[in-house]
Design an enzyme around this catalytic site. Structure first.
Site, PDB file in Angstrom:
ATOM      1  CG  HIS A 163     112.375 -25.744  52.842  1.00  0.00           C
ATOM      2  ND1 HIS A 163     112.185 -27.064  52.461  1.00  0.00           N
ATOM      3  CD2 HIS A 163     113.437 -25.731  53.685  1.00  0.00           C
ATOM      4  CE1 HIS A 163     113.101 -27.815  53.056  1.00  0.00           C
ATOM      5  NE2 HIS A 163     113.869 -27.039  53.806  1.00  0.00           N
ATOM      6  CG  ASP A 167     109.535 -29.767  48.330  1.00  0.00           C
ATOM      7  OD1 ASP A 167     109.928 -30.892  48.687  1.00  0.00           O
ATOM      8  OD2 ASP A 167     110.294 -28.795  48.193  1.00  0.00           O
TER       9      ASP A 167
END
Length: 306
Positions: free
Chosen positions: A129, A230
């Site tokens: 993202h 992440d």
């Protein structure tokens, strides 16, 4: 890669900015996967500073476009102070999240350190993202979708001012890698701000090696390289233990190449590991993979050539 600086592991056990519960258990899962021992086996000095304290997750709906803003600010203040202190002591901070909103505190501290030391900063954002939402365009109000925007000055004062200067960073210092899920309003904002994004299509077309060569270009001895990793960067087939899985991420080999090329620069100076969610994992498999990749960031290499 020889690293003389000691590593400081800083656990941040909260899912305060996330859309599902469970990332608060991420630091412990990384410890269970033997992170400290595995890094020490490569000759590194590793200090586990334990977990930072902070407010519980009240699990409330958003207010004014943000969920849990007061608690998010408190956690990020603690992260900022702990990461900044580690850098001041000459250590390499490794922030063990927790969800990705915590990178606001971590990178604010790194940016402040770089300003004080006269260093250039490069941030590699390894993620599915873009995390460039604001309260005006977020579909959810979850702050783990906003850290890059906040760091670039687009967010509430409690988060944009953490490091003392607004914005903490310019979009020009960020290279995003592995992106494949961006909200419509966020996409427009990313283009407006001219963020450099190497999305999965780019990696498919050009390969991970060329992608990383571009993302790491122009680093020099005066560059502080920060990696914000992440775990949902990885394909969910190999890393199921995350709250926001997005199909079509980097394979194991692509991820290894990415980490080894970062290690080859010798410039890695701070690290976030976030969004590991053991509640959604299978026998701690994702944590073990994350530790394997972190080892590669610090010099474990598959390289057989001389």
């Amino acid at each position: 890669m020889s690293l003389s600086r000691p590593l400081s592991l800083i656990g941040v056990p909260t899912d305060i900015g996330a859309s599902v519960r469970g990332a608060s258990m991420g630091p412990e899962a990384l410890r269970v996967a033997q992170l400290q021992a595995r890094l020490e086996a490569h000759g590194l000095t590793v200090h586990d500073l334990g977990n930072l304290p902070g407010p519980a997750n009240p699990w409330l709906p958003p207010r004014d476009g943000y969920r849990h803003l007061d608690e998010v600010v408190q956690w990020n203040r603690s992260v900022h102070d702990a990461v900044f202190e580690a850098l001041q002591r000459g250590h390499l901070p490794v922030m063990l999240g927790g969800d990705h909103c915590l990178a606001i505190g971590s990178i604010s501290a790194v940016a402040r350190h770089c300003r004080e030391q006269g260093k250039r900063l490069r941030v590699l954002w390894l993620d599915a993202h873009a995390d460039f939402n604001t309260s005006a365009i977020t579909p959810s109000g979850n702050v783990h979708g906003m850290p890059v925007a906040c760091l670039c000055g687009h967010g509430p004062a409690g988060l944009t001012t953490l490091g003392g200067v607004v914005p903490a960073i310019s979009p020009k210092v960020v290279r995003q890698i592995g992106i494949r899920s961006v909200d419509p309003g966020e996409k427009r904002f990313v283009h407006e701000q001219d963020l450099e994004v190497f999305d999965m299509r780019y990696i498919d077309e050009s390969g991970m090696r060329h992608t990383m060569e571009l993302a790491l270009a122009t680093l020099d001895e005066n560059t502080h390289l920060h990696v914000s990793f992440d775990v949902d960067f990885l394909d969910p087939d190999i890393a199921p233990g995350v709250g926001t899985t997005v199909p079509g991420g980097p394979t194991y080999r692509e991820a290894q190449l990415c980490m080894e090329m970062i290690a080859d620069t010798g410039r890695l100076a701070s690290l976030d590991v976030v969004e590991l969610n053991p509640a959604l994992d299978l026998r701690n498999r994702t944590a073990e993979l994350a530790v394997d990749l972190i080892e590669s960031l610090f010099g474990k290499s598959t390289l057989m050539r001389k």
